[in-house]
Write a protein that holds these residues in place. Sequence first.
Motif, short mmCIF file in Angstrom:
data_model
loop_
_atom_site.label_atom_id
_atom_site.label_comp_id
_atom_site.label_asym_id
_atom_site.label_seq_id
_atom_site.Cartn_x
_atom_site.Cartn_y
_atom_site.Cartn_z
N LYS A 27 -36.81 4.17 1.64
CA LYS A 27 -36.06 5.31 2.15
C LYS A 27 -34.95 5.66 1.18
O LYS A 27 -33.83 5.20 1.31
N THR A 28 -35.27 6.45 0.18
CA THR A 28 -34.25 6.94 -0.74
C THR A 28 -34.52 8.39 -1.07
O THR A 28 -35.66 8.80 -1.23
N GLN A 29 -33.47 9.14 -1.12
CA GLN A 29 -33.56 10.54 -1.52
C GLN A 29 -33.15 10.67 -2.98
O GLN A 29 -33.23 11.75 -3.55
N ASP A 30 -32.71 9.56 -3.58
CA ASP A 30 -32.25 9.56 -4.97
C ASP A 30 -33.46 9.53 -5.91
O ASP A 30 -34.18 8.54 -5.98
N GLU A 31 -33.68 10.61 -6.61
CA GLU A 31 -34.83 10.75 -7.50
C GLU A 31 -34.81 9.73 -8.63
O GLU A 31 -35.85 9.21 -9.04
N ILE A 32 -33.64 9.38 -9.13
CA ILE A 32 -33.53 8.40 -10.22
C ILE A 32 -33.98 7.02 -9.74
O ILE A 32 -34.74 6.33 -10.42
N ILE A 33 -33.54 6.63 -8.55
CA ILE A 33 -33.95 5.33 -7.99
C ILE A 33 -35.46 5.34 -7.73
O ILE A 33 -36.15 4.37 -8.04
N ARG A 34 -35.96 6.43 -7.16
CA ARG A 34 -37.40 6.53 -6.87
C ARG A 34 -38.23 6.39 -8.15
O ARG A 34 -39.19 5.63 -8.19
N LYS A 35 -37.82 7.06 -9.22
CA LYS A 35 -38.54 6.98 -10.49
C LYS A 35 -38.45 5.57 -11.09
O LYS A 35 -39.42 5.08 -11.68
N LYS A 36 -37.31 4.91 -10.93
CA LYS A 36 -37.15 3.54 -11.44
C LYS A 36 -38.10 2.60 -10.70
O LYS A 36 -38.76 1.76 -11.32
#
Length: 50
Positions: A27-36
Amino acid sequence: MFTAFSIMGCSLELLKTCAQGIVTVCKTQDEIIRKKLISMRIKTGTQVLI
């Protein structure tokens, strides 16, 4: 003797060193975290060892 158990809905941040878990949801809306996470091949069903 150790009996296996599971915890549902626990954040990976709560796991102690050398503990393992299985990712059931992200559950993350942070695109940087998702890509990582994707670059680390972490997705639903992935077993992780902290």
